[in-house]
Design an enzyme around this catalytic site. Sequence first.
Site, PDB file in Angstrom:
ATOM      1  N   CYS A   1     -31.023  37.583  33.217  1.00 14.86           N
ATOM      2  CA  CYS A   1     -30.750  37.710  34.548  1.00 14.86           C
ATOM      3  C   CYS A   1     -31.311  36.629  35.622  1.00 14.86           C
ATOM      4  O   CYS A   1     -31.207  36.858  36.792  1.00 14.86           O
ATOM      5  CB  CYS A   1     -31.466  38.988  34.981  1.00 14.86           C
TER       6      CYS A   1
ATOM      7  N   HIS B   1     -20.421  42.612  48.706  1.00 16.90           N
ATOM      8  CA  HIS B   1     -19.867  41.565  48.567  1.00 16.90           C
ATOM      9  C   HIS B   1     -20.584  40.304  49.109  1.00 16.90           C
ATOM     10  O   HIS B   1     -20.108  39.411  49.585  1.00 16.90           O
ATOM     11  CB  HIS B   1     -18.416  41.429  48.778  1.00 16.90           C
TER      12      HIS B   1
ATOM     13  N   GLU C   1     -28.064  49.613  38.735  1.00 19.52           N
ATOM     14  CA  GLU C   1     -27.744  48.492  38.468  1.00 19.52           C
ATOM     15  C   GLU C   1     -26.331  48.469  37.497  1.00 19.52           C
ATOM     16  O   GLU C   1     -25.580  47.686  37.398  1.00 19.52           O
ATOM     17  CB  GLU C   1     -28.518  47.217  37.817  1.00 19.52           C
TER      18      GLU C   1
END
Length: 137
Positions: free
Chosen positions: A23, A68, A127
Amino acid sequence: MTTVTKTIRFDAAHILTNHQGLCKNLHGHTYRVDLSVTQPEGDTNDMVIDFKDLKSIAAEVICARFDHAFVYSSSSEGEREIAAVVEKHGMRTVALPFRSTAENLARYFFAELKPRIPWLSSVKVWETADSCAEYCE
């Protein structure tokens, strides 16, 4: 007491600077956010909150800003540099004063929504389909 929950979703990219795993690289999620509202004790209304109202507030406070977008920590030099390139090319960014972990996002969304939804009792940020963080009061 009765609790109702509304789920919203948005897509965003982020980096977890100083993380030792994968990550630390630029990646994205289709985030799922569960907003739970608990009816106060003694309230006899037959509706805790209109789901349409809850969705509208969440869309305004969360989706309109985060969907986005590249979400980054304003305290990270590397993330600021990436955000500058993204912005230079006309793409969306969201600067936060903390790392964009699910835990921090849950706390942040709760604080942003609570003034608009007084009986908000928890915010859960997913997530992935099987990994989430929850902040509750």
